[in-house]
Design a protein around this motif. Sequence first.
Motif, short mmCIF file in Angstrom:
data_model
loop_
_atom_site.label_atom_id
_atom_site.label_comp_id
_atom_site.label_asym_id
_atom_site.label_seq_id
_atom_site.Cartn_x
_atom_site.Cartn_y
_atom_site.Cartn_z
N SER A 1 -3.04 -3.80 -11.98
CA SER A 1 -2.03 -3.85 -10.93
C SER A 1 -1.08 -5.01 -11.16
O SER A 1 -1.45 -6.04 -11.74
CB SER A 1 -2.69 -3.99 -9.57
OG SER A 1 -1.73 -4.19 -8.56
N ASP A 2 0.16 -4.86 -10.70
CA ASP A 2 1.13 -5.95 -10.80
C ASP A 2 1.13 -6.85 -9.57
O ASP A 2 1.93 -7.77 -9.47
CB ASP A 2 2.54 -5.37 -10.99
CG ASP A 2 2.69 -4.70 -12.35
OD1 ASP A 2 2.02 -5.14 -13.29
OD2 ASP A 2 3.46 -3.73 -12.44
N ALA B 1 1.67 -13.12 -12.19
CA ALA B 1 2.57 -13.79 -13.12
C ALA B 1 2.49 -13.17 -14.52
O ALA B 1 1.41 -12.73 -14.96
CB ALA B 1 2.23 -15.27 -13.20
N PRO B 2 3.59 -13.15 -15.27
CA PRO B 2 3.53 -12.72 -16.67
C PRO B 2 2.78 -13.75 -17.50
O PRO B 2 2.63 -14.91 -17.09
CB PRO B 2 5.00 -12.65 -17.07
CG PRO B 2 5.69 -13.60 -16.16
CD PRO B 2 4.95 -13.55 -14.85
N ARG C 1 -4.74 -13.39 -19.27
CA ARG C 1 -4.73 -12.93 -17.87
C ARG C 1 -6.17 -12.63 -17.48
O ARG C 1 -6.85 -11.83 -18.15
CB ARG C 1 -3.85 -11.70 -17.72
CG ARG C 1 -3.91 -11.04 -16.36
CD ARG C 1 -2.86 -9.96 -16.23
NE ARG C 1 -3.18 -9.03 -15.13
CZ ARG C 1 -2.30 -8.21 -14.58
NH1 ARG C 1 -1.05 -8.20 -15.01
NH2 ARG C 1 -2.65 -7.41 -13.61
N VAL C 2 -6.63 -13.27 -16.40
CA VAL C 2 -8.04 -13.21 -16.02
C VAL C 2 -8.20 -12.58 -14.64
O VAL C 2 -7.51 -12.97 -13.68
CB VAL C 2 -8.67 -14.63 -16.02
CG1 VAL C 2 -10.11 -14.59 -15.53
CG2 VAL C 2 -8.58 -15.23 -17.41
N ARG C 3 -9.10 -11.61 -14.53
CA ARG C 3 -9.50 -11.07 -13.24
C ARG C 3 -10.55 -12.03 -12.67
O ARG C 3 -11.64 -12.19 -13.22
CB ARG C 3 -10.09 -9.67 -13.42
CG ARG C 3 -10.69 -9.03 -12.17
CD ARG C 3 -9.67 -8.78 -11.07
NE ARG C 3 -8.54 -7.97 -11.50
CZ ARG C 3 -7.60 -7.53 -10.67
NH1 ARG C 3 -7.65 -7.84 -9.37
NH2 ARG C 3 -6.58 -6.81 -11.14
N VAL C 4 -10.22 -12.69 -11.59
CA VAL C 4 -11.08 -13.73 -11.01
C VAL C 4 -12.22 -13.07 -10.24
O VAL C 4 -11.98 -12.28 -9.32
CB VAL C 4 -10.27 -14.65 -10.09
CG1 VAL C 4 -11.17 -15.72 -9.49
CG2 VAL C 4 -9.11 -15.28 -10.84
N HIS C 5 -13.45 -13.40 -10.62
CA HIS C 5 -14.60 -12.91 -9.88
C HIS C 5 -15.09 -13.93 -8.86
O HIS C 5 -15.63 -13.54 -7.81
CB HIS C 5 -15.74 -12.59 -10.85
CG HIS C 5 -15.57 -11.29 -11.56
ND1 HIS C 5 -16.52 -10.29 -11.55
CD2 HIS C 5 -14.53 -10.79 -12.29
CE1 HIS C 5 -16.09 -9.25 -12.25
NE2 HIS C 5 -14.88 -9.54 -12.72
#
Length: 338
Positions: A2-3, A27-28, A35-39
């Motif tokens: 997702s953006d 953010a780009p 780019r990290v998906r924060v858990h």
Amino acid sequence: MSDTMKAVVLTRFGGPDTFEVQTLPVAPFGARQVRVRVHATAINPLDYQIRRGDYADYVPLPAVIGHDISGVIEAVGADVTEFAPGDEVYYTPKIFGGAGSYAEVHVADVDLVGRKPRNISHVEAASLTLVGGTVWEAFVIRAQLQVGETILIHGGAGGVGTIAIQVAKAIGARVVTTALARDHDFVCSLGADDAVDFASTDYVEAVNALTGGRGVDVVFDTIGGDTLTRSPLVLAPLGRVVSLVDLATPQNLIEAWGRNASYHFVFTRQNRGKLDALTTLVERGLVRPVIGAVLPLDRLAEGHEVLETGSRRGLRGKVAIDVSGEAKTIVPPLMAAA
């Protein structure tokens, strides 16, 4: 991917009610970024100091703050070779250098990022990055703590102190710590050799008695007040004092002269090397995270309140924030009943 992302935004300086949950654009990322998906993230004293305005000149509002991340890489920049999408990582975002960790997605310079220890959860890993890096900087780089030396760690039951005790023992030091009497068994279970009740005992007298009048080689200050002034009174010759605390009031360091003491003031520098060293200790079973509370992201403001009042209400260790919704909410019993 997702953006947009959910984030907790600091809208003004003040109390915990200054946070708002908002939807923001992601953010780009650049060639040497991930780019990290924060858990999971966690809360530190630095976070509530920023929230109340202690560093207002460095934090333009509105802002996403926060200084601990454990998550999974979603995408990498064109020049990143160290990591790939799907890798589990943990790190501290750059302090005063951009967006923080109170969000579902974060973009980071790859040199800040380390591989998450394989034997702990994301919530546990997120509780380690800032405090672990700080302790490593304080003990290994600044104080150069050695095998067989003695260290006094103030606040052993706190978020920093719990990790400091374990790292000092892993180095091979004798550990004396201050803690309330109710926490003595707990800090000794982490590796402390001796515990002093700061509420009922003068720690200077107690430490000098424990060391036969020699004193300690290192004092680790996590509490402030008059600690810098009184530390030389428990220092051995050529002892070192390492402090994480701002100098809010003038300190009289005259006693430090006679002991040829050195003072180190630590504002943690982020890099992968410290995280890799910490990971080694965790995976060898020498350091374990200590988490006193776990809350979901939309209750982050409550987490700030928990941490700020925790030392007098039974909190041990870190306050972690489960961003992904995978962990069980935990509030310390004394605090839940308050």
